[in-house]
Design a protein around this motif. Structure first.
Motif, PDB file in Angstrom:
ATOM      1  N   SER A 238       0.851  -1.094  -0.062  1.00  0.00           N
ATOM      2  CA  SER A 238       0.124  -0.145  -0.527  1.00  0.00           C
ATOM      3  C   SER A 238       0.706   1.102   0.184  1.00  0.00           C
ATOM      4  O   SER A 238       0.826   1.996  -0.432  1.00  0.00           O
ATOM      5  N   TYR A 239       2.272   1.794   0.435  1.00  0.00           N
ATOM      6  CA  TYR A 239       2.743   2.585   0.604  1.00  0.00           C
ATOM      7  C   TYR A 239       3.755   2.473  -1.037  1.00  0.00           C
ATOM      8  O   TYR A 239       4.566   3.987  -0.554  1.00  0.00           O
ATOM      9  N   ARG A 240       3.601   1.865  -1.195  1.00  0.00           N
ATOM     10  CA  ARG A 240       4.671   1.957  -2.867  1.00  0.00           C
ATOM     11  C   ARG A 240       4.004   1.321  -3.976  1.00  0.00           C
ATOM     12  O   ARG A 240       4.368   1.999  -4.726  1.00  0.00           O
ATOM     13  N   THR A 241       3.134   1.728  -4.017  1.00  0.00           N
ATOM     14  CA  THR A 241       1.460   1.982  -4.588  1.00  0.00           C
ATOM     15  C   THR A 241       2.241   3.266  -6.137  1.00  0.00           C
ATOM     16  O   THR A 241       1.999   4.135  -5.322  1.00  0.00           O
ATOM     17  N   PRO A 242       2.298   2.868  -7.110  1.00  0.00           N
ATOM     18  CA  PRO A 242       2.792   3.556  -7.596  1.00  0.00           C
ATOM     19  C   PRO A 242       1.547   5.041  -7.670  1.00  0.00           C
ATOM     20  O   PRO A 242       0.390   4.356  -8.022  1.00  0.00           O
ATOM     21  N   LYS A 243       1.843   5.880  -8.427  1.00  0.00           N
ATOM     22  CA  LYS A 243       0.812   7.393  -8.176  1.00  0.00           C
ATOM     23  C   LYS A 243      -0.174   6.673  -9.308  1.00  0.00           C
ATOM     24  O   LYS A 243      -1.241   7.798  -9.190  1.00  0.00           O
ATOM     25  N   VAL A 244       0.184   6.194 -10.200  1.00  0.00           N
ATOM     26  CA  VAL A 244      -0.446   6.387 -11.276  1.00  0.00           C
ATOM     27  C   VAL A 244      -1.924   4.989 -11.295  1.00  0.00           C
ATOM     28  O   VAL A 244      -2.922   5.202 -11.343  1.00  0.00           O
ATOM     29  N   VAL A 245      -1.552   4.262 -10.068  1.00  0.00           N
ATOM     30  CA  VAL A 245      -2.403   3.206 -10.045  1.00  0.00           C
ATOM     31  C   VAL A 245      -3.425   3.643  -9.197  1.00  0.00           C
ATOM     32  O   VAL A 245      -4.101   3.919  -9.381  1.00  0.00           O
ATOM     33  N   LYS A 246      -2.625   4.746  -8.425  1.00  0.00           N
ATOM     34  CA  LYS A 246      -4.064   5.108  -7.090  1.00  0.00           C
ATOM     35  C   LYS A 246      -4.589   6.137  -7.688  1.00  0.00           C
ATOM     36  O   LYS A 246      -5.809   6.492  -7.208  1.00  0.00           O
ATOM     37  N   SER A 247      -3.717   7.011  -9.203  1.00  0.00           N
ATOM     38  CA  SER A 247      -5.024   7.839  -9.727  1.00  0.00           C
ATOM     39  C   SER A 247      -5.850   7.349 -10.356  1.00  0.00           C
ATOM     40  O   SER A 247      -6.927   7.989 -10.281  1.00  0.00           O
ATOM     41  N   THR A 248      -5.867   6.004 -10.927  1.00  0.00           N
ATOM     42  CA  THR A 248      -6.602   5.342 -12.035  1.00  0.00           C
ATOM     43  C   THR A 248      -7.421   5.101 -10.893  1.00  0.00           C
ATOM     44  O   THR A 248      -9.004   5.065 -11.226  1.00  0.00           O
ATOM     45  N   TYR A 249      -7.534   4.016 -10.033  1.00  0.00           N
ATOM     46  CA  TYR A 249      -8.026   4.164  -8.672  1.00  0.00           C
ATOM     47  C   TYR A 249      -9.223   5.013  -7.715  1.00  0.00           C
ATOM     48  O   TYR A 249     -10.250   5.439  -7.802  1.00  0.00           O
ATOM     49  N   ASP A 250      -8.662   6.301  -8.119  1.00  0.00           N
ATOM     50  CA  ASP A 250      -9.150   7.762  -7.678  1.00  0.00           C
ATOM     51  C   ASP A 250     -10.166   7.948  -8.460  1.00  0.00           C
ATOM     52  O   ASP A 250     -11.198   8.508  -7.923  1.00  0.00           O
ATOM     53  N   SER A 251      -9.749   7.601  -9.530  1.00  0.00           N
ATOM     54  CA  SER A 251     -10.805   8.077 -10.316  1.00  0.00           C
ATOM     55  C   SER A 251     -12.336   8.066 -10.738  1.00  0.00           C
ATOM     56  O   SER A 251     -12.860   8.390 -11.756  1.00  0.00           O
ATOM     57  N   PHE A 252     -12.300   6.544 -10.609  1.00  0.00           N
ATOM     58  CA  PHE A 252     -13.958   5.719 -10.676  1.00  0.00           C
ATOM     59  C   PHE A 252     -14.701   6.562  -9.217  1.00  0.00           C
ATOM     60  O   PHE A 252     -14.215   6.653  -8.078  1.00  0.00           O
ATOM     61  N   PRO A 253     -15.437   6.706  -9.712  1.00  0.00           N
ATOM     62  CA  PRO A 253     -16.475   7.175  -8.916  1.00  0.00           C
ATOM     63  C   PRO A 253     -17.156   6.271  -7.741  1.00  0.00           C
ATOM     64  O   PRO A 253     -17.284   5.423  -8.075  1.00  0.00           O
ATOM     65  N   ASN A 254     -17.190   6.660  -6.726  1.00  0.00           N
ATOM     66  CA  ASN A 254     -17.573   5.874  -5.062  1.00  0.00           C
ATOM     67  C   ASN A 254     -19.246   6.419  -5.117  1.00  0.00           C
ATOM     68  O   ASN A 254     -19.530   7.004  -6.222  1.00  0.00           O
ATOM     69  N   ASP A 255     -19.934   5.028  -4.812  1.00  0.00           N
ATOM     70  CA  ASP A 255     -20.763   5.295  -4.213  1.00  0.00           C
ATOM     71  C   ASP A 255     -21.267   6.847  -3.430  1.00  0.00           C
ATOM     72  O   ASP A 255     -22.057   7.697  -3.416  1.00  0.00           O
ATOM     73  N   GLU A 256     -20.368   7.414  -2.589  1.00  0.00           N
ATOM     74  CA  GLU A 256     -20.977   8.322  -1.870  1.00  0.00           C
ATOM     75  C   GLU A 256     -21.203   9.745  -2.253  1.00  0.00           C
ATOM     76  O   GLU A 256     -21.322  10.857  -2.540  1.00  0.00           O
ATOM     77  N   SER A 257     -19.921   9.900  -3.543  1.00  0.00           N
ATOM     78  CA  SER A 257     -18.961  11.131  -4.671  1.00  0.00           C
ATOM     79  C   SER A 257     -20.903  11.110  -5.513  1.00  0.00           C
ATOM     80  O   SER A 257     -21.032  12.072  -6.216  1.00  0.00           O
TER      81      SER A 257
END
Length: 126
Positions: free
Chosen positions: A105-124
């Motif tokens: 979790s600490y070494r996850t590349p920023k590209v992967v984190k931004s990809t996951y963050d770009s998907f809308p979640n139920d709350e947003s």
């Protein structure tokens, strides 16, 4: 029968591996690993149940369905003497899997984190 801490540690460790490698974007991973440890201990409910304890004990000892709880029956058969060494080994396995999950979790590349963050979640989307 294996010690309760061995069942908990094995269930929590397997849940940690499952979450880390198959569902990395889960919301509460540490809570889920505790639930996985509890799931592994459910067949031992007969020890604390105020009702149906004899029926639950019989089910625990005879049913192959107990392996759905992170191989509970198999672990009981593999360790019939409540070995502290085996329980310690499962605790070490839990510590190792937790370290692997934290490192990942600490070494996850920023590209992967931004990809996951770009998907809308139920709350947003509400």
């Amino acid at each position: 029968m294996s010690m309760a801490i061995a069942h908990f540690a094995f269930g929590a460790a397997m849940t940690t591996l499952l979450i880390t490698f198959l569902v990395p974007a889960v919301r509460y991973p540490r809570t889920l690993l505790l639930v996985g440890g509890g799931w592994a201990m459910l067949p031992d409910l007969h020890w604390v149940s105020p009702i149906f304890n004899q029926q639950l004990r019989t089910l625990h000892q005879t049913s192959v369905w107990m392996d759905l709880f992170w191989f509970h029956r198999t672990l009981d058969q593999a360790d019939p003497s409540d070995s502290k060494t085996i329980a310690g080994g499962f605790l070490a396995f839990l510590i190792l899997t937790t370290a692997i999950a934290e490192r990942r979790s600490y070494r996850t590349p920023k590209v992967v984190k931004s990809t996951y963050d770009s998907f809308p979640n139920d709350e947003s989307t509400k």
